[in-house]
Design a protein around this motif. Structure first.
Motif, PDB file in Angstrom:
ATOM      1  N   TRP A 137      58.566  -4.247  39.331  1.00 29.97           N
ATOM      2  CA  TRP A 137      58.969  -5.617  39.653  1.00 29.97           C
ATOM      3  C   TRP A 137      58.851  -5.940  41.142  1.00 29.97           C
ATOM      4  CZ3 TRP A 137      62.973  -4.790  42.943  1.00 29.97           C
ATOM      5  CH2 TRP A 137      63.784  -3.660  42.740  1.00 29.97           C
ATOM      6  N   TYR A 138      58.514  -4.971  41.982  1.00 30.68           N
ATOM      7  CA  TYR A 138      58.343  -5.233  43.408  1.00 30.68           C
ATOM      8  C   TYR A 138      56.915  -5.699  43.632  1.00 30.68           C
ATOM      9  CZ  TYR A 138      59.304  -4.757  48.384  1.00 30.68           C
ATOM     10  OH  TYR A 138      59.510  -5.023  49.708  1.00 30.68           O
ATOM     11  N   SER A 139      56.739  -6.968  43.999  1.00 27.89           N
ATOM     12  CA  SER A 139      55.417  -7.589  44.001  1.00 27.89           C
ATOM     13  C   SER A 139      54.716  -7.560  45.357  1.00 27.89           C
ATOM     14  CB  SER A 139      55.529  -9.055  43.538  1.00 27.89           C
ATOM     15  OG  SER A 139      56.396  -9.794  44.390  1.00 27.89           O
ATOM     16  N   GLU A 140      55.435  -7.315  46.465  1.00 25.54           N
ATOM     17  CA  GLU A 140      54.793  -7.353  47.775  1.00 25.54           C
ATOM     18  C   GLU A 140      53.709  -6.286  47.919  1.00 25.54           C
ATOM     19  OE1 GLU A 140      57.762  -8.258  47.371  1.00 25.54           O
ATOM     20  OE2 GLU A 140      58.275  -9.889  48.739  1.00 25.54           O
ATOM     21  N   ARG A 141      53.988  -5.121  47.382  1.00 24.60           N
ATOM     22  CA  ARG A 141      53.026  -4.037  47.443  1.00 24.60           C
ATOM     23  C   ARG A 141      53.399  -3.011  46.382  1.00 24.60           C
ATOM     24  NH1 ARG A 141      53.149  -0.239  52.521  1.00 24.60           N
ATOM     25  NH2 ARG A 141      52.182   1.116  50.971  1.00 24.60           N
ATOM     26  N   VAL A 142      52.491  -2.102  46.127  1.00 22.90           N
ATOM     27  CA  VAL A 142      52.755  -1.050  45.139  1.00 22.90           C
ATOM     28  C   VAL A 142      53.641   0.010  45.784  1.00 22.90           C
ATOM     29  CG1 VAL A 142      51.732   0.723  43.660  1.00 22.90           C
ATOM     30  CG2 VAL A 142      50.560  -1.477  43.981  1.00 22.90           C
ATOM     31  N   LEU A 143      54.777   0.284  45.133  1.00 21.70           N
ATOM     32  CA  LEU A 143      55.704   1.301  45.608  1.00 21.70           C
ATOM     33  C   LEU A 143      55.728   2.451  44.618  1.00 21.70           C
ATOM     34  CD1 LEU A 143      58.749  -0.843  46.799  1.00 21.70           C
ATOM     35  CD2 LEU A 143      56.948   0.167  48.212  1.00 21.70           C
ATOM     36  N   SER A 144      55.566   3.646  45.139  1.00 20.08           N
ATOM     37  CA  SER A 144      55.623   4.836  44.292  1.00 20.08           C
ATOM     38  C   SER A 144      56.293   5.955  45.078  1.00 20.08           C
ATOM     39  CB  SER A 144      54.213   5.271  43.845  1.00 20.08           C
ATOM     40  OG  SER A 144      53.396   5.544  44.972  1.00 20.08           O
ATOM     41  N   ASN A 145      57.059   6.749  44.332  1.00 13.31           N
ATOM     42  CA  ASN A 145      57.770   7.884  44.931  1.00 13.31           C
ATOM     43  C   ASN A 145      58.585   7.451  46.158  1.00 13.31           C
ATOM     44  OD1 ASN A 145      56.616   9.649  43.018  1.00 13.31           O
ATOM     45  ND2 ASN A 145      54.789   9.887  44.279  1.00 13.31           N
ATOM     46  N   HIS A 161      60.873   5.973  54.114  1.00 10.77           N
ATOM     47  CA  HIS A 161      59.536   5.585  53.668  1.00 10.77           C
ATOM     48  C   HIS A 161      58.887   4.729  54.766  1.00 10.77           C
ATOM     49  CE1 HIS A 161      56.393   3.620  51.277  1.00 10.77           C
ATOM     50  NE2 HIS A 161      56.546   4.615  50.415  1.00 10.77           N
ATOM     51  N   PRO A 162      57.600   4.935  55.063  1.00 12.13           N
ATOM     52  CA  PRO A 162      56.966   4.175  56.154  1.00 12.13           C
ATOM     53  C   PRO A 162      57.081   2.660  55.975  1.00 12.13           C
ATOM     54  CG  PRO A 162      55.563   5.987  55.481  1.00 12.13           C
ATOM     55  CD  PRO A 162      56.687   5.947  54.501  1.00 12.13           C
ATOM     56  N   TYR A 163      56.932   2.189  54.758  1.00 14.52           N
ATOM     57  CA  TYR A 163      57.007   0.745  54.528  1.00 14.52           C
ATOM     58  C   TYR A 163      58.426   0.229  54.755  1.00 14.52           C
ATOM     59  CZ  TYR A 163      56.611  -3.764  52.189  1.00 14.52           C
ATOM     60  OH  TYR A 163      56.647  -5.108  51.901  1.00 14.52           O
ATOM     61  N   SER A 164      59.413   0.994  54.319  1.00 17.55           N
ATOM     62  CA  SER A 164      60.803   0.612  54.532  1.00 17.55           C
ATOM     63  C   SER A 164      61.134   0.565  56.025  1.00 17.55           C
ATOM     64  CB  SER A 164      61.734   1.586  53.808  1.00 17.55           C
ATOM     65  OG  SER A 164      63.083   1.266  54.047  1.00 17.55           O
ATOM     66  N   ALA A 165      60.680   1.560  56.777  1.00 15.56           N
ATOM     67  CA  ALA A 165      60.921   1.578  58.220  1.00 15.56           C
ATOM     68  C   ALA A 165      60.218   0.409  58.910  1.00 15.56           C
ATOM     69  CB  ALA A 165      60.445   2.902  58.809  1.00 15.56           C
ATOM     70  N   GLN A 166      58.995   0.105  58.467  1.00 17.74           N
ATOM     71  CA  GLN A 166      58.261  -1.019  59.047  1.00 17.74           C
ATOM     72  C   GLN A 166      58.976  -2.337  58.796  1.00 17.74           C
ATOM     73  OE1 GLN A 166      54.384  -1.538  57.325  1.00 17.74           O
ATOM     74  NE2 GLN A 166      53.958  -3.418  58.472  1.00 17.74           N
ATOM     75  N   ARG A 167      59.466  -2.552  57.581  1.00 17.95           N
ATOM     76  CA  ARG A 167      60.168  -3.793  57.261  1.00 17.95           C
ATOM     77  C   ARG A 167      61.475  -3.904  58.053  1.00 17.95           C
ATOM     78  NH1 ARG A 167      57.959  -7.900  55.814  1.00 17.95           N
ATOM     79  NH2 ARG A 167      59.882  -8.626  54.805  1.00 17.95           N
ATOM     80  N   HIS A 173      69.338   8.959  49.161  1.00 17.72           N
ATOM     81  CA  HIS A 173      68.133   9.406  49.856  1.00 17.72           C
ATOM     82  C   HIS A 173      67.463  10.577  49.140  1.00 17.72           C
ATOM     83  CE1 HIS A 173      70.306   7.127  52.929  1.00 17.72           C
ATOM     84  NE2 HIS A 173      69.174   6.996  53.556  1.00 17.72           N
ATOM     85  N   VAL A 174      68.162  11.149  48.190  1.00 20.67           N
ATOM     86  CA  VAL A 174      67.611  12.290  47.458  1.00 20.67           C
ATOM     87  C   VAL A 174      66.900  11.837  46.189  1.00 20.67           C
ATOM     88  CG1 VAL A 174      68.185  14.471  46.312  1.00 20.67           C
ATOM     89  CG2 VAL A 174      69.405  13.787  48.397  1.00 20.67           C
ATOM     90  N   LEU A 175      67.461  10.835  45.516  1.00 22.02           N
ATOM     91  CA  LEU A 175      66.891  10.356  44.266  1.00 22.02           C
ATOM     92  C   LEU A 175      65.622   9.556  44.538  1.00 22.02           C
ATOM     93  CD1 LEU A 175      70.204   9.213  42.532  1.00 22.02           C
ATOM     94  CD2 LEU A 175      68.943  11.347  42.188  1.00 22.02           C
ATOM     95  N   VAL A 176      64.571   9.863  43.818  1.00 24.20           N
ATOM     96  CA  VAL A 176      63.254   9.256  44.038  1.00 24.20           C
ATOM     97  C   VAL A 176      62.844   8.473  42.800  1.00 24.20           C
ATOM     98  CG1 VAL A 176      60.814   9.700  44.522  1.00 24.20           C
ATOM     99  CG2 VAL A 176      62.579  11.073  45.640  1.00 24.20           C
ATOM    100  N   VAL A 177      62.364   7.242  43.036  1.00 19.04           N
ATOM    101  CA  VAL A 177      61.874   6.374  41.962  1.00 19.04           C
ATOM    102  C   VAL A 177      60.358   6.512  41.899  1.00 19.04           C
ATOM    103  CG1 VAL A 177      61.840   4.035  41.036  1.00 19.04           C
ATOM    104  CG2 VAL A 177      63.779   4.800  42.427  1.00 19.04           C
ATOM    105  N   ALA A 178      59.848   6.810  40.724  1.00 15.34           N
ATOM    106  CA  ALA A 178      58.409   7.039  40.587  1.00 15.34           C
ATOM    107  C   ALA A 178      57.615   5.766  40.845  1.00 15.34           C
ATOM    108  CB  ALA A 178      58.090   7.589  39.194  1.00 15.34           C
ATOM    109  N   GLU A 179      58.042   4.642  40.275  1.00 13.36           N
ATOM    110  CA  GLU A 179      57.353   3.378  40.477  1.00 13.36           C
ATOM    111  C   GLU A 179      58.334   2.224  40.301  1.00 13.36           C
ATOM    112  OE1 GLU A 179      54.270   3.004  37.620  1.00 13.36           O
ATOM    113  OE2 GLU A 179      55.601   3.247  35.891  1.00 13.36           O
ATOM    114  N   VAL A 180      58.006   1.102  40.936  1.00 13.95           N
ATOM    115  CA  VAL A 180      58.864  -0.086  40.868  1.00 13.95           C
ATOM    116  C   VAL A 180      57.979  -1.264  40.453  1.00 13.95           C
ATOM    117  CG1 VAL A 180      60.586  -1.483  42.069  1.00 13.95           C
ATOM    118  CG2 VAL A 180      60.178   0.883  42.796  1.00 13.95           C
TER     119      VAL A 180
END
Length: 239
Positions: free
Chosen positions: A133-141, A187-193, A124-131
């Motif tokens: 290969w994730y095609s559903e939506r743009v993920l950042s931070n 992350h809001p998107y993670s909680a929504q999913r 939960h501490v480590l943050v990924v700047a961008e992903v």
């Protein structure tokens, strides 16, 4: 008679055990345990680059499961999440393109890692700047934990639609359960999913229980009709 008692007893030649040949010094050393030493950094990084190979994935699983020192070393490389965690999640994300046995082993690796409390907390501490290969939506931070949650939920949804494998479901939810006690500022998107997926499960459960109830009513109705028919036949025979 005393001389006969003191005389040594000799076995006949045909019953004497064969003498073991004397091995040279360099051959006798082969009987001792052979220890192979491999530098963990090289082994770890090599396996991380070959996660698409099933043999490498199996070797990684065996090392994590049976070798405590290698497992500890892998946990110490948590900051290098781009070497192991991200490629592993990418393979699970593209589950339809991989075999079920390979998905099994990768999921068990995730399960083994998330069983460590420090690992789950650091996710939960480590943050990924961008992903990319994730095609559903743009993920950042997004944190590694949120990304792992998204991938596991996607894999569980895929399993519901097509594979329908009980073990995949159990392993996905077991990993999520290991991480759940450390969820923080999701992350809001993670909680929504997450909420959407469990809403889907609740609907399917409701439909399944209603179907079971309907089948039971139909079965009871058929059984009563059969009993009534048998009673009518018995009355006709008595008359």
């Amino acid at each position: 008679q005393q001389q006969q008692q003191q005389a040594p007893q000799h076995q006949s030649p045909q019953h004497q055990p064969p003498q073991q040949p004397r091995l040279p010094s360099h051959a006798s050393s082969l009987e001792q345990a052979v220890v192979f030493t491999t530098p963990y950094p090289l082994l770890f990084e090599t396996l991380c680059t070959r996660l698409a190979c099933e043999e490498s994935v199996v070797l990684l699983y065996v090392l994590l499961h049976a070798n405590g020192s290698f497992f500890s070393y892998t946990l110490s490389r948590m900051d290098d999440y781009e070497l192991l965690i991200l490629p592993l999640l990418e393979i699970l994300y593209n589950a339809p393109g991989h075999s079920i046995p390979q998905l099994y082993i990768l999921l068990v690796i995730v399960l083994l890692l998330t069983q460590d409390a420090d690992f789950s907390e650091n996710m939960h501490v480590l943050v990924v700047a961008e992903v990319p290969w994730y095609s559903e939506r743009v993920l950042s931070n997004i944190s590694v934990a949120d990304l792992t949650t998204l991938v596991l939920l996607r894999l569980a949804s895929y399993n519901l639609r097509s594979a329908r494998d009980e073990y995949l479901h159990k392993t996905c939810f077991a990993s999520l359960a290991n991480m759940s006690s450390h969820f923080n500022q999701m992350h809001p998107y993670s909680a929504q999913r997450l909420v959407s997926f469990f809403t889907l499960l609740a609907r399917q459960y409701s439909r399944l229980t209603e179907r079971i109830r309907t089948l039971r009513v139909e079965r009871d109705s058929v059984e009563r009709a059969q009993e009534q028919q048998q009673q009518d036949q018995q009355q006709e025979q008595q008359q």
